[in-house]
Scaffold this motif. Structure first.
Motif, short mmCIF file in Angstrom:
data_model
loop_
_atom_site.label_atom_id
_atom_site.label_comp_id
_atom_site.label_asym_id
_atom_site.label_seq_id
_atom_site.Cartn_x
_atom_site.Cartn_y
_atom_site.Cartn_z
N PRO A 249 -36.88 42.28 21.06
CA PRO A 249 -36.89 40.86 20.68
C PRO A 249 -38.21 40.15 20.89
O PRO A 249 -38.44 39.08 20.30
N ASN A 250 -39.08 40.71 21.73
CA ASN A 250 -40.33 40.02 22.03
C ASN A 250 -41.56 40.75 21.50
O ASN A 250 -42.68 40.52 21.97
N VAL A 251 -41.34 41.62 20.50
CA VAL A 251 -42.44 42.36 19.90
C VAL A 251 -42.38 42.22 18.38
O VAL A 251 -41.34 42.49 17.78
N ILE A 252 -43.48 41.79 17.79
CA ILE A 252 -43.58 41.77 16.33
C ILE A 252 -43.98 43.18 15.88
O ILE A 252 -45.00 43.71 16.34
N PRO A 253 -43.16 43.81 15.01
CA PRO A 253 -43.44 45.20 14.64
C PRO A 253 -44.53 45.32 13.58
O PRO A 253 -45.01 44.32 13.03
N ASP A 254 -44.87 46.55 13.28
CA ASP A 254 -45.85 46.82 12.23
C ASP A 254 -45.24 46.78 10.84
O ASP A 254 -45.93 46.49 9.87
N ARG A 255 -43.92 47.10 10.76
CA ARG A 255 -43.34 47.27 9.43
C ARG A 255 -41.97 46.61 9.34
O ARG A 255 -41.27 46.44 10.33
N ALA A 256 -41.57 46.29 8.12
CA ALA A 256 -40.22 45.86 7.80
C ALA A 256 -39.84 46.51 6.47
O ALA A 256 -40.70 46.73 5.61
N VAL A 257 -38.57 46.83 6.31
CA VAL A 257 -38.11 47.52 5.11
C VAL A 257 -36.93 46.78 4.49
O VAL A 257 -35.97 46.42 5.18
N LEU A 258 -37.01 46.55 3.18
CA LEU A 258 -35.90 46.03 2.39
C LEU A 258 -35.47 47.11 1.41
O LEU A 258 -36.33 47.78 0.80
N GLU A 259 -34.18 47.29 1.24
CA GLU A 259 -33.68 48.19 0.20
C GLU A 259 -32.57 47.49 -0.57
O GLU A 259 -31.78 46.74 0.01
#
Length: 401
Positions: A249-259
């Motif tokens: 919850p306290n980390v912005i990730p490198d990636r996000a995926v939509l399908e």
């Protein structure tokens, strides 16, 4: 003088096979497999066909068997899918699966009905005016199975003049046969949008690039494509069914995926929407300092029933199920089916067979793909009889090729 075979004779013979067909269905149901590789399912079906005296051929991840009566050069193809869905079954059936996959779309029913038809066709082999090709197909759900079998040569040696498929339909009265004319099901394109940003601590978002924020803006923008870019009289649906990003919850990730999926009745419109998804995703991502990769994962075209064949199939279905149990439709739904790929290669008839409503039994009638869906097994002999009678009748019809 020997009496002429009737549709009711075939249905009566199918009812005599009821227990065997049910056993096929339940065996396949207990051990579902997903995708293109279905070793246990294919081995079981091949074994049962061999018991009936068929020779089987592995082809494009599926199975093919054929039976010939009089060698007239005529051939009709009957197709059943045999793959399942990922997910844990919640039907409560005594024979429900427990391996993390489930037959929630009725493909176990389809394979069992075609095995039943294989037995009936053997019984009536001397009365076949040509060849019936039995096709058991993988990965209908992923939209790769039909294309793989077509590429592998399922329409060769011999080439069928027509193809027929049945699909059970939850929520339709048991034994009701739905015959759709023309373009009966939408085409479907599966797509993935991979958004790349720069991960950072949630307390300092200015040090990174937030792919979740970008993906959220892309998601909202995609909702405008149909409402503002597609004519109101052209049915189209763009749905995002998967949105995945991050682990903490306290980390912005490198990636996000939509399908998601695109569904239309027009192949060109589907291509246009796919290109617009690409343009929107890339532009939005660039505006927020990230990037987006858009991929087409798989697709099936709109399913087109041949008008002449479907009209005949509806009449033949009436002979089996009864005139009051066959419904002709001029409009289909937005669901998709990869049997559609066959419909661009030869005349095809794709029929729906009602498998129960909640009014008949509270267990019936749930949506297809629901983990708790239950199909009425009483329709299995009818499905086997429909396959058999439609194939026999089609072999007696001369068409302009």
């Amino acid at each position: 003088m020997k009496q002429k075979l009737t549709a009711r004779d075939v249905l009566a013979a199918a009812q005599e096979e009821r227990e065997t067909i049910l056993a096929h269905r339940r065996t396949i149901h207990r051990c579902p497999e997903v995708g293109q590789d279905l070793p246990r399912t294919a081995a079981y079906i091949a074994g049962e066909l061999k018991k009936l005296g068929y020779q089987t051929q592995a082809l494009g991840g599926g199975l093919v068997a054929a039976i010939t009566g009089k060698d007239t050069g005529r051939c009709v193809l009957l197709r059943a899918d045999m793959d399942a869905l990922a997910g844990r079954e919640q039907s409560g059936l005594d024979f429900q699966s427990d391996n993390g996959a489930m037959h929630a779309c009725g493909h176990d029913m389809h394979a069992a009905m075609l095995l039943g038809a294989a037995a009936l066709l053997r019984k009536y082999q001397a009365q076949l005016n040509g060849t019936v090709k039995l096709v058991f197909q993988p990965d209908e759900e992923g939209f790769t199975g039909a294309k793989a079998m077509l590429k592998a040569g399922v329409l060769e040696a011999p080439r069928p003049q027509a193809a027929i498929a049945l699909h059970v339909n939850s929520g339709t009265p048991s034994g009701m046969v739905l015959c759709g004319r023309g373009t009966f099901m939408a085409g479907c394109t599966l797509f993935r949008v991979t958004v790349t940003g720069k991960g950072c601590h949630g307390a300092m978002p200015e040090t990174g690039v937030d792919p979740i924020n970008i993906a959220a803006h892309i998601y909202l923008a995609l909702q405008e494509l149909v409402s503002r870019e597609v004519p109101a009289k052209s049915p189209a649906v763009v749905t995002v069914g998967r949105f995945q990003a991050g682990e903490l919850p306290n980390v912005i990730p490198d990636r996000a995926v939509l399908e998601g999926t695109i569904r239309t009745f027009d192949r060109e419109l589907s291509e246009q929407l796919m290109e617009r998804i690409r343009q929107v995703a890339e532009s939005v991502a660039a505006a927020f300092r990230g990037s987006a990769l858009v991929e087409e994962l798989a697709s099936a075209p709109p399913l087109r029933n041949d008008p002449a064949l479907m009209d005949q199939a509806a009449r033949w279905a009436e002979e089996v199920a009864g005139p009051d149990r066959v419904l002709r439709l001029d409009q289909g739904g937005m669901g998709s089916e990869d049997f559609a790929s066959y419909t661009y290669e030869l005349p095809c008839a794709y029929l729906l067979l009602g498998a129960g409503t909640a009014q008949e039994d509270p267990r019936f009638g749930r949506p297809m793909h629901n983990p708790a869906v239950v199909f009425n097994e009483d329709v299995l002999p009818l499905g086997a009889a429909l396959h058999t009678w439609l194939a026999m009748q089609e072999l007696g019809v001369m068409r302009d090729e």
